[in-house]
Scaffold this active site. Structure first.
Site, PDB file in Angstrom:
ATOM      1  N   THR A 140      74.325 100.255  11.721  1.00 45.47           N
ATOM      2  CA  THR A 140      74.351 100.208  10.259  1.00 45.47           C
ATOM      3  C   THR A 140      75.765 100.504   9.773  1.00 45.47           C
ATOM      4  O   THR A 140      76.449 101.368  10.322  1.00 45.47           O
ATOM      5  CB  THR A 140      73.378 101.249   9.670  1.00 45.47           C
ATOM      6  N   ASP A 251      76.913  86.569  17.621  1.00 46.07           N
ATOM      7  CA  ASP A 251      76.060  86.752  16.444  1.00 46.07           C
ATOM      8  C   ASP A 251      76.724  86.126  15.215  1.00 46.07           C
ATOM      9  O   ASP A 251      76.884  86.773  14.181  1.00 46.07           O
ATOM     10  CB  ASP A 251      75.786  88.233  16.219  1.00 46.07           C
TER      11      ASP A 251
END
Length: 473
Positions: A140, A251
């Site tokens: 995060t 990604d």
């Protein structure tokens, strides 16, 4: 044999033994009972003082033994933690962070700036949820402001992904040496004394491309086509650079493409995949990408290559053209994935159903041609067989040619051909049925016109003169 006899007093002997002594007789008066104690003979029983003094060395020996065992255990645990490096990942004891020398922070470890955990806690206001910028497969990200006024993005890595400390620091060293204007700058990380593993990046203030296409930032203004094409080119530049250094992004998605105040691209999360396992038999141990962007061939071989990045980038190109998200559960079940949605329309040349109408597809010739060319380039990137996909170098070259093409000349050429087509139609309508030879000639002319107006022929003519080759690994 000499026999010695004395009158045994069983009551006295019992008391003597209970007090820690031994029953006996006096050497001077053999018939007299004596209780032999640790500090000398007594008449009946040992004194309380002498009993405690007798136990004292035994107690001392016992305590000393316990302390020795504890010391040995502490040394063994310390050595094991130091050897494996697990204390950085497992511990939750705040004393580890506070025990580190203040001189260490701000210093360099193989060129990496070290930040204290407490410093980053303060910068992010204790990882306040209000400061959360986003989250992904690796952790995060939180907005933070350092004491020197610098704005940073602090990535809090998920513990389940931690590997050995030595490997982590080595890879951080590699990532900090990468230099490209379109890659987010990695400022540093926490030290091995920290209770958590945190990465500190430059803060990119204008959000993600996804936010601007269909997210929160769509309210702040519509992204015009020239800006979108520039985003595509700069993202391709960053990925081409990574592939040249043998790094697979792994990604690629619009949420990992950040925009600064000038709408210049900053690709994030590059190379983080290098920090985590890639063993094909343990694919669940590391993030492998995001649904909607995943290379379909990956599901067959469980190995990501730079062509997997190319596939994901193809999805990004379609998002830039259509303003649609990579996954949308409201679409038809066969077109939930944007890649399927786009491939269907490109194969039918139904570009008007794919391109965002707000871009000016219907009214602006240049936008129409450029979006069609980019969609066709995406079509090649989205091929299921990676051998048929171009390399990122080839994709970058194609995008630059699309941007720099002379669309005024192409428009003039198209107008001439359209006029010629109208003449042919009028001629056919005002003349009797042609002979077989004339009919063949008309068909050739018609086919020639169709080829000229075909988007595929345009990309072949303007980009490479033939289908883009695929020669990357």
């Amino acid at each position: 044999m000499i026999e010695m006899k004395y009158n045994a007093n069983f009551t006295a002997c019992s008391k003597c033994e209970k007090s820690g002594g031994r029953c006996g007789s006096s050497s001077q008066k053999p018939d007299k009972f004596v209780c032999y104690c640790w500090d000398g003979p007594r008449q009946l029983e040992c004194s309380q003082k002498s009993q405690s003094e007798k136990k004292r060395p035994e107690i001392g020996i016992g305590i000393g033994g316990v302390l020795l065992v504890l010391v040995v255990l502490c040394i063994a645990i310390w050595y094991r933690k130091k050897k494996t490096g697990h204390s950085i990942f497992r511990t939750r004891c705040t004393s580890l962070d506070s025990s580190a020398s203040d001189l260490e922070y701000g210093s360099k470890f193989y060129g990496v700036t070290l930040f204290s955990y407490t410093q980053l806690v303060k910068a992010t206001e204790n990882f306040d949820q209000a400061n959360e910028l986003g989250s992904g497969g690796f952790g995060t990200v939180y907005y933070g402001k350092l004491n020197d006024g610098r704005e940073v993005a602090v990535k809090r890595l998920y513990e389940k992904n931690y590997k050995r400390l030595e490997h982590f620091m080595n890879e951080i060293h590699i990532l900090t040496r990468l230099r490209n204007n379109n890659l987010v700058v990695l400022h540093g990380c926490t030290s091995h004394h920290s209770r958590e593993l945190l990465l500190v990046y430059e803060y990119v203030e204008n959000g993600t491309v996804a936010d601007h296409l269909y997210g929160e930032n769509t309210k702040s203004g519509f992204l015009p086509w020239p800006v979108r094409l520039r985003i595509a080119i700069e993202t391709a530049t960053a990925l081409s650079y990574l592939h040249a250094t043998d790094i697979i992004h792994r990604d690629v998605k619009t949420n990992n493409i950040l925009l600064d105040s000038n709408f210049s691209v900053k690709v994030a999360d590059f190379g983080l995949s290098r920090l985590f396992p890639t063993d094909k038999t343990h694919v669940s141990t590391a993030p492998q990408g995001t649904p909607g962007y995943l290379d379909p061939e990956y599901h067959q071989c469980y190995q990501l290559t730079n062509k997997s990045d190319v596939y994901s980038f193809g999805v990004v190109l379609i998002e830039l053209v259509s303003s649609l998200p990579a996954i949308d559960m409201d679409r038809h079940r066969l077109e939930i994935n944007l890649s399927n949605y786009a491939m269907n329309r490109i194969q039918r040349c139904a570009f008007d159903e794919l391109v965002d109408p707000q871009l000016g597809f219907a009214s602006n010739f240049k936008v129409r041609r450029m979006t069609i060319l980019v969609a066709e380039l995406a079509f090649q990137c989205l091929q299921h067989d990676k051998e048929f996909r171009p390399s990122m170098d080839e994709v970058l070259e194609a995008l630059k040619k699309i941007e720099s093409a002379d669309y005024e000349a192409l428009q003039a050429e198209e107008m001439v051909h359209n006029a010629a087509e109208e003449v042919v139609k009028m001629h056919i309508g005002n003349t009797p049925m042609p002979s077989p030879a004339e009919d063949d000639h008309a068909k050739l002319l018609s086919n020639h016109q169709l080829i000229l107006s075909s988007p595929i022929s345009v990309i072949d003519k303007w980009i490479s003169g033939s289908t883009i080759s695929s020669n990357s690994k």
